[in-house]
Design an enzyme around this catalytic site. Structure first.
Site, mmCIF file in Angstrom:
data_model
loop_
_atom_site.group_PDB
_atom_site.id
_atom_site.type_symbol
_atom_site.label_atom_id
_atom_site.label_comp_id
_atom_site.label_asym_id
_atom_site.label_seq_id
_atom_site.Cartn_x
_atom_site.Cartn_y
_atom_site.Cartn_z
ATOM 1 N N ASP A 42 24.245 37.173 35.529
ATOM 2 C CA ASP A 42 23.021 37.676 34.916
ATOM 3 C C ASP A 42 21.786 36.854 35.284
ATOM 4 O O ASP A 42 20.820 36.785 34.527
ATOM 5 C CB ASP A 42 23.170 37.735 33.382
ATOM 6 C CG ASP A 42 22.162 38.691 32.752
ATOM 7 O OD1 ASP A 42 21.806 39.679 33.421
ATOM 8 O OD2 ASP A 42 21.727 38.435 31.610
ATOM 9 N N LYS B 170 13.138 34.923 36.684
ATOM 10 C CA LYS B 170 12.789 35.210 35.280
ATOM 11 C C LYS B 170 11.743 34.223 34.761
ATOM 12 O O LYS B 170 11.758 33.831 33.581
ATOM 13 C CB LYS B 170 14.040 35.201 34.400
ATOM 14 C CG LYS B 170 15.091 36.220 34.860
ATOM 15 C CD LYS B 170 16.241 36.345 33.891
ATOM 16 C CE LYS B 170 17.261 37.362 34.409
ATOM 17 N NZ LYS B 170 18.375 37.572 33.472
ATOM 18 N N GLY C 17 71.945 34.792 45.418
ATOM 19 C CA GLY C 17 72.237 35.522 44.191
ATOM 20 C C GLY C 17 71.954 34.641 42.994
ATOM 21 O O GLY C 17 71.618 33.448 43.132
ATOM 22 N N GLY D 80 75.741 31.597 38.873
ATOM 23 C CA GLY D 80 76.931 32.192 38.284
ATOM 24 C C GLY D 80 77.356 33.490 38.948
ATOM 25 O O GLY D 80 78.300 34.139 38.480
ATOM 26 N N SER E 62 68.225 30.490 46.206
ATOM 27 C CA SER E 62 67.092 30.858 47.085
ATOM 28 C C SER E 62 66.396 32.119 46.577
ATOM 29 O O SER E 62 66.505 33.186 47.179
ATOM 30 C CB SER E 62 67.557 31.020 48.531
ATOM 31 O OG SER E 62 68.699 31.822 48.651
#
Length: 632
Positions: free
Chosen positions: A34, A166, A467, A470, A541
């Protein structure tokens, strides 16, 4: 009627010829939210008579509807084209506008003021000659003023207009103007900005926009338009050493072979000796060919085709220099990097680096520090987040030709691209080549990978098991190695947990550490393939980028991604090591599948629905695939 048409055509032709000869100035407006950037540009368009009658009618109508300027025309509406900008009253994109006066042509970029749109500001500044930095006279120098000034300095813009706007709202007070100028100069000196022209303005009222105004009798400098029309912008590209990034090898027939591109800097003539980089091969310019005929000399900005006296190998992305001032060649650099992606920059993660017409694989090997652009403080950093700026070391997968950005923007500036989405994620400036990149060379050896593999009677390969924790990766990989051993094959198994006891014991489990973990293991796997082994890599990974990086380290056909696809619920139910329970209790942070993402493979060579297979069956499936591929 024919006579009138001829006169009109002649007038248009003369106008276009005059217009062609005008110089072009590119400038950027920036500042805090502004401060009046869009209003200032709208006023420039209005005062330069670049608004059509229907646009003016619509502008007057829209100004009445918006009602933000107390009955005055809201010039910002000419620039804030996006609906979201009009609704919020702010600029959120880079808006480019063209206008012209009797003396000069202009392209202006209106850039966002919000900190979260810093990347847009960088885009707008990248081609600018002058920066117009606006300051609201009521507010003075703000944090965003300092941020944008730092970025302007970083990009290499040296001429700054400090538009103190301004002024009508502070009664055109000279003391306010001088106080703001003093504050700004104190900061600008710290970042190397010295060519500063301060102008008191009211963009809304048109004060000091076209000419000196009666409202500021104490000011005796140029108006904004007066400055823009007369500022002398040095043609640094013409003065710099000759550089032609090759964009296209032009071979229309067997009798012609040329190398086309736009001259980035300097000039060239037939007979000049040239060097092609990074190869270092030399020759002499035979002709400078263009659509309109051969040229006796070509300069920066022109698009040409060079033919050479010798037949030498040149490809797209090579850089042609004169032999008396060649470009630098290296594959490791220090650079300033502006990060422009919501996803953080992680050291070791592979990206694409595009510099000129060259695109290479690259990674940030080490962030040295990031810069707090508000205080200029250097802060320790292991990554860069959106809009952060850092000094980093960058490594490319092969040597490239370059110049320091301070000497040549075209051959020293680069962008970084995400390898999967192809989105631009960073922009940077090269400083210099790291000394070690010039001193470290690949040592040739007499016994190669093929010979080592032949001795073992096998084809080397990487089986990359990925994966969830586990999922059964290590169990299946172990069974595959036992079967390969029984077949007399030479193998090695790299397991995630085992490697973290030694090679990677210094790494944690943040995203940055996970990337480095995989980078190291991928490099070790590559060495094992070079030794002729079949290596099994069992790591979560979680990121596709790193798995892709590992794949690209070896030849096609030597990498087999094995996706052990076990649903999260099944893996969590197994929870052999009790890790999921700890993660659910918040005792383990950044646990894959819980509070850290897992990016499943999209095109794995071997996809195991592990929940439906026994370990023996899964291993047999992998052995069968290796037989089909000729590995065993």
């Amino acid at each position: 009627m024919s006579h009138i048409s001829d006169l009109i055509a002649t007038d248009i032709d003369q106008y276009l010829k005059v217009h062609e000869k005008k110089s072009l100035l590119r400038f950027i407006t920036c500042g805090s939210v502004d401060d009046g950037k869009s209003t200032l540009i709208g006023r420039l368009l209005y005062d330069s008579k670049m608004i059509f009658e229907d646009q003016m009618t619509a502008l007057e109508s829209d100004s009445k509807k918006v009602g933000t300027q107390g009955g005055d025309i809201d010039f910002a509406l000419l620039v804030d084209g996006l609906a979201a900008e009009r609704e919020q009253g702010i600029t959120i994109d880079v808006a480019y506008r063209f206008f012209s006066t009797e003396k000069r042509k202009f392209i202006v970029a209106d850039t966002p003021g919000h900190e979260q749109y810093t990347r847009n500001m960088i885009t707008g500044a990248s081609t600018a000659d002058v920066a117009v930095i606006l300051i609201d006279a009521r507010k003075g120098v703000l944090t965003q003023t300092r941020r944008h000034s730092y970025l302007v300095s970083l990009i290499g813009i040296r001429k700054v207009v400090l538009a103190i706007n301004k002024m009508d709202l502070v009664d055109y007070d000279k003391a306010v103007f001088e106080r703001i100028l003093e504050d700004y100069r104190a900061f600008a000196a710290r970042i190397g900005l010295t060519d500063i022209t301060a102008i008191p303005l009211s963009a809304l009222k048109g004060v000091n926009m076209l000419e000196e105004a009666a409202e500021t009798p104490w000011y005796h400098g140029p108006s904004l338009m007066g400055y823009l029309e007369t500022v002398d912008v040095e043609d640094a590209a013409r003065q710099a050493p000759f550089r032609l990034p090759v964009q296209w090898v032009n071979r229309p027939n067997l009798d012609f072979r040329g190398f086309s591109g736009q001259i980035a800097s300097g000039e060239i003539r037939p007979g000049d000796a040239i060097r092609v980089q990074p190869s270092g091969k030399t020759s002499t310019v035979a002709r400078i060919v263009t659509h309109d005929g051969d040229l006796p000399v070509a300069v920066a900005g022109q698009s040409v085709t060079l033919t050479l006296a010798d037949e030498i190998d040149i490809s797209r992305g090579d850089v042609i220099s004169r032999t008396d001032s060649p470009a630098h060649v290296a594959d490791q650099f220090e650079a300033t990097l502006v990060w422009m992606s919501d996803a953080a920059m992680l050291p070791g993660r592979p990206y694409l680096l595009k510099i000129g017409a060259t695109t290479v694989s690259a990674s940030v090997t080490e962030p040295k520090y990031k810069v707090n652009v508000n205080t200029l403080e250097h802060l320790a950093a292991k990554k860069l987040d959106l809009n952060e700026i850092g000094i980093v070391n960058v490594a490319t997968d092969r040597p490239i030709a370059f110049d320091p950005y301070a000497e040549n923007h075209d051959t020293g500036g680069f962008v970084m691209i995400d390898r999967i989405s192809n989105a631009t994620v960073g922009a940077g400036m090269l400083h210099f080549a790291l000394r070690r990149s010039e001193n470290v060379h690949w040592q040739a050896v007499d016994v190669a990978k093929d010979q080592r593999a032949e001795l073992k009677g096998q084809k080397p390969a990487i089986l990359w098991f990925t994966g969830l924790s586990g999922a059964g990766k290590s169990t299946i990989a172990n069974m595959v190695e036992k079967k390969l051993y029984a077949l007399g094959r030479h193998t090695y198994l790299l397991d995630g947990d085992n490697v973290r006891h030694g090679l990677n014991k210094d790494l944690g489990f943040t995203d940055a550490d996970r990337v480095e973990n995989i980078r190291r293991v991928a490099e070790v796997s590559k060495l094992m393939v070079d030794a002729g082994l079949i290596v099994m890599v069992s790591f979560i990974s979680p990121f596709r980028s790193e798995r892709r990086m590992a794949r690209e380290l070896v030849k096609q056909g030597e990498f087999f991604e094995v996706f052990v696809d076990t649903p999260l619920a099944v893996a969590e139910e197994r929870d052999v090591k009790g890790l999921y329970k700890k993660a659910r209790r918040g005792e383990i942070k950044n646990f894959t599948g819980i509070d850290s993402p897992y990016e499943a493979p999209e095109h794995a060579e071997i996809h195991l629905a592990a929940a439906d297979l026994s370990v023996e069956a899964a291993a047999d499936q992998i052995i069968g695939r290796l037989r089909e591929a000729g590995v065993i």
